[in-house]
Design a protein around this motif. Structure first.
Motif, short mmCIF file in Angstrom:
data_model
loop_
_atom_site.label_atom_id
_atom_site.label_comp_id
_atom_site.label_asym_id
_atom_site.label_seq_id
_atom_site.Cartn_x
_atom_site.Cartn_y
_atom_site.Cartn_z
N GLY A 217 0.84 -1.21 0.00
CA GLY A 217 0.00 0.00 0.00
C GLY A 217 0.87 1.25 0.00
N ALA A 218 1.90 1.24 0.83
CA ALA A 218 2.80 2.40 0.92
C ALA A 218 3.46 2.65 -0.44
CB ALA A 218 3.86 2.15 1.99
N TYR A 219 3.94 1.56 -1.08
CA TYR A 219 4.57 1.71 -2.40
C TYR A 219 3.58 2.34 -3.39
CZ TYR A 219 6.02 0.49 -7.09
OH TYR A 219 6.34 0.56 -8.43
N HIS A 220 2.36 1.78 -3.45
CA HIS A 220 1.39 2.26 -4.44
C HIS A 220 1.02 3.72 -4.20
CE1 HIS A 220 0.84 -1.38 -6.76
NE2 HIS A 220 0.75 -2.07 -5.65
N LEU A 221 0.96 4.11 -2.91
CA LEU A 221 0.65 5.53 -2.63
C LEU A 221 1.74 6.43 -3.21
CD1 LEU A 221 -0.64 5.76 1.06
CD2 LEU A 221 -1.85 6.48 -1.01
N THR A 222 3.01 6.01 -3.02
CA THR A 222 4.09 6.87 -3.52
C THR A 222 4.04 6.97 -5.05
OG1 THR A 222 5.67 5.06 -3.66
CG2 THR A 222 5.68 6.31 -1.61
N GLN A 223 3.55 5.92 -5.71
CA GLN A 223 3.51 5.93 -7.17
C GLN A 223 2.25 6.59 -7.72
OE1 GLN A 223 6.24 4.55 -8.96
NE2 GLN A 223 6.97 4.63 -6.85
N CYS B 191 -0.33 8.27 -5.80
CA CYS B 191 -0.83 9.48 -5.10
C CYS B 191 0.38 10.21 -4.49
CB CYS B 191 -1.82 9.12 -4.00
SG CYS B 191 -3.19 8.07 -4.49
N PRO B 192 1.35 10.61 -5.31
CA PRO B 192 2.61 11.11 -4.75
C PRO B 192 2.48 12.36 -3.90
CG PRO B 192 2.52 11.43 -7.14
CD PRO B 192 1.33 10.63 -6.78
N ASP B 193 1.39 13.10 -4.04
CA ASP B 193 1.26 14.32 -3.24
C ASP B 193 0.57 14.07 -1.89
OD1 ASP B 193 -1.15 13.69 -4.37
OD2 ASP B 193 -1.77 15.77 -4.66
N ARG B 194 0.20 12.84 -1.60
CA ARG B 194 -0.51 12.56 -0.33
C ARG B 194 0.49 12.21 0.77
NH1 ARG B 194 -5.30 11.67 -2.86
NH2 ARG B 194 -4.07 12.16 -4.68
N THR B 195 0.27 12.74 1.97
CA THR B 195 1.11 12.35 3.10
C THR B 195 0.55 11.06 3.71
OG1 THR B 195 -0.23 13.61 4.67
CG2 THR B 195 1.67 14.75 3.66
N PHE B 196 1.43 10.22 4.21
CA PHE B 196 0.93 8.98 4.83
C PHE B 196 1.93 8.44 5.85
CE2 PHE B 196 3.55 7.33 1.41
CZ PHE B 196 4.11 6.18 1.93
N VAL B 197 1.39 7.61 6.74
CA VAL B 197 2.22 6.94 7.73
C VAL B 197 1.76 5.48 7.82
CG1 VAL B 197 0.74 7.50 9.73
CG2 VAL B 197 3.18 7.14 10.08
N VAL B 198 2.70 4.59 8.11
CA VAL B 198 2.36 3.17 8.36
C VAL B 198 2.62 2.92 9.84
CG1 VAL B 198 2.85 0.77 7.77
CG2 VAL B 198 3.18 2.57 6.04
N LEU B 199 1.62 2.46 10.58
CA LEU B 199 1.83 2.13 12.00
C LEU B 199 1.85 0.62 12.15
CD1 LEU B 199 -0.47 4.67 13.91
CD2 LEU B 199 1.90 4.93 13.16
#
Ligand SMILES: Cc1cc2nc3c(=O)[nH]c(=O)nc-3n(C[C@H](O)[C@H](O)[C@H](O)COP(=O)(O)OP(=O)(O)OC[C@H]3O[C@@H](n4cnc5c(N)ncnc54)[C@H](O)[C@@H]3O)c2cc1C
Length: 500
Positions: free
Chosen positions: A32-38, A40-48
């Motif tokens: 999920g983190a990888y796909h977000l960076t590809q 939705c590159p302008d979205r901030t995110f965190v993985v807990l």
């Protein structure tokens, strides 16, 4: 990992905000983190992540021989070639995931040792408030997020499922669940009894056979196994031809998926023929005198439970060597030195391993509250096994039983990213799924059709899971081959999506 050992939490001092909060750093969360960076590159995110490292299943399980039971071309991500033998050890999978994290600079987004206890949705603010605890210090940490991406898997990582048998407390040896494998377990020369016959037992037994005195697999009922060389000839041939790894990954994935589709269809269209083939191949590996009818002939139709793959027939080699054996019977009670079976037979053991499965865990044992009301997921209806009625801005990754989990993790990730981008384009702050007028009279059913898949952990926990309808939009169909075409075509402006 033992949740009871986590110190009590303190009051959070700060609140951090992210566009997306991913729960869990297993194969789904890292994907999920990888796909977000590809996407939705302008979205901030965190993985807990509760644990001290990434990997989920592959860091939790530390028992001897721990390995995948599906091939890594499809259990691996579609975007990162798998270069080794198809059935992989936990260590190899962790290495692969580590490369994904490093190559894509994902480490900075992950917070380990953060166990999420509560998630509160506020419609006034259109956001989630997430309360977590540091598992090392007990420090409380609060986060807010616009969207919650649940990648916490399906079972409780802190402890596995062990049924209770009479007399268990009188047993003088050691009882071990594979999910909580003790570092100090010395089984050299010992008489070991493994209760269970699923993939875990099939992995443990050959891995331990060389060292133990004897190892017995005690099963209530038999399981189907497939066996073969731990290699894909096509991949080897393409590699010899120096074809690029990216191509090999794609070609081999297509081949595997094509063959799995054909096999799955056969289990429905000609279950008896498939059954005979599976049982016949076990007989061939164990020899004509082995009692396959008693020990390797399941009562259920193939594929009603996950089919365990035995690479290079190692389980059967263990049995042939005489170091391992199978007993098909039921436990009447434990004694000080072993178990008494319903048949009256006794089995002595220095160590008993309960390979008896998982505790299904609905959404990470997190207390969910939506606008002040505690959420019971069993009261919701699932949208394609990834969203739930009455639960805004949230998606869950629940993979496949008959195909690799990650195939769906990639598909759900594409869907979530598309949804996030759609919301941004519309200026929407909230999305929820709701039954359409034509769905109002739809029959609501349990999450899984027992006829289709009847694994114990699912049946034990079914009452906790969301309901499904009898239309594909309102069910986890377990059908990768349809979903791979259907998901990208989902109309995000369809009446089932309500934006705000
Ligand atoms: C031994 C074993 C072998 C398997 N082999 C295969 C296979 O070969 N092929 C296949 O398709 N499937 C296999 N599976 C199923 C497997 O679980 C999934 O395929 C996959 O690993 C799940 O990945 P995930 O990231 O969704 O969840 P998980 O691997 O379960 O990871 C979830 C993560 O979320 C974290 N988490 C949970 N709750 C919280 C919380 N409240 N707060 C913070 N963090 C939280 C957990 O600590 C964990 O690290 C296997 C399962 C087991 C147990």
């Amino acid at each position: 990992m033992n949740d009871a050992a986590i110190p009590a939490s303190t009051t959070p001092v700060t609140t951090e905000h992210f566009d997306v909060l991913i729960v869990g750093a297993g194969i789904s969360g890292i994907g999920g983190a990888y796909h977000l960076t590809q996407q939705c590159p302008d979205r901030t995110f965190v993985v807990l992540e509760t644990q001290a490292g990434f990997g989920g299943t592959w860091i939790t399980h530390k028992y001897p021989g721990i390995r995948s039971d599906s091939d890594l071309h499809t259990f691996g991500y579609r975007f990162k070639p798998w270069r080794s033998a198809p059935i992989a050890s936990a260590e190899e999978i962790l290495h692969y995931m580590g490369e994904v994290i490093e190559e894509n600079d994902l480490a900075k987004h992950i917070r380990y040792r953060h166990r999420i206890d509560a998630a509160n949705w506020s419609s006034a603010d259109n956001r989630w408030t997430i309360d977590a605890r540091r598992t090392d210090t007990g420090e409380a940490a609060r986060f807010t997020a616009n969207f919650l991406w649940m990648c916490q898997g399906y079972y409780r990582h802190s402890e596995g499922y062990t049924p209770h048998w009479d007399g268990m407390e009188t047993y003088k040896g050691r009882i071990v669940h594979p999910q909580n494998w003790p570092d100090d377990l010395d089984y050299k020369g010992k008489n070991v009894l493994v209760i269970g016959s699923g993939a875990t037992a099939a992995t443990l037994i050959p891995a331990m056979a060389a060292d133990v005195g004897h190892i017995t697999m005690l099963q209530r009922s038999p399981t189907y196994f497939r066996s073969g060389r731990n290699a894909i000839e096509l991949a080897e041939e393409l590699r010899r031809l120096q074809v690029k790894e990216e191509w090999i990954h794609e070609i081999v994935r297509r081949k595997i998926l094509f063959e799995q589709d054909a096999f799955t269809r056969r289990t429905f269209d000609e279950p008896e023929a498939v059954r005979q083939e599976l049982i016949g191949s076990v007989q061939a590996l164990l020899g004509p005198d082995y009692d396959v009818a008693t020990h390797f002939t399941p009562k259920y139709r193939p594929w009603r439970q996950r089919l365990a793959f035995v690479p290079d027939g190692d389980l059967f080699a263990g049995i042939r060597s005489g170091k391992a054996s199978v007993v098909t019977d039921e436990i009447e009670r434990f004694t000080a030195t072993g178990v008494v079976l319903k048949s009256g037979r006794t089995l002595e053991a220095d160590i008993i391993i309960t390979a008896t499965g998982f505790n299904l865990c609905m959404l990470g044992d997190i207390d969910f509250v939506v606008d002040g009301r505690r959420l019971a997921f069993a009261d919701t209806v699932t949208y394609r096994g990834m969203m739930f009625t009455g639960v805004p801005n949230m998606a869950w990754v629940f993979g496949y039983f008959r195909a690799s989990w990650t195939l769906r993790a990639d598909l759900v990730a594409d869907f979530v990213c598309r949804l996030l981008n759609h919301m941004q384009a519309k200026g929407a702050h909230r999305v929820e799924v709701a039954l359409r007028p034509e769905d109002q009279d739809m029959k609501l059913l349990p999450w899984i059709d027992e006829e289709n898949f009847n694994a114990g952990y699912m049946l034990r926990g079914m009452h906790l899971l969301p309901k499904r309808g009898d239309k594909p939009e309102w069910a986890h169909t377990q059908d990768y081959w349809n979903e791979k075409d259907e998901f990208p075509a989902i109309d995000l402006d369809g009446a089932e999506f309500v934006y705000g």
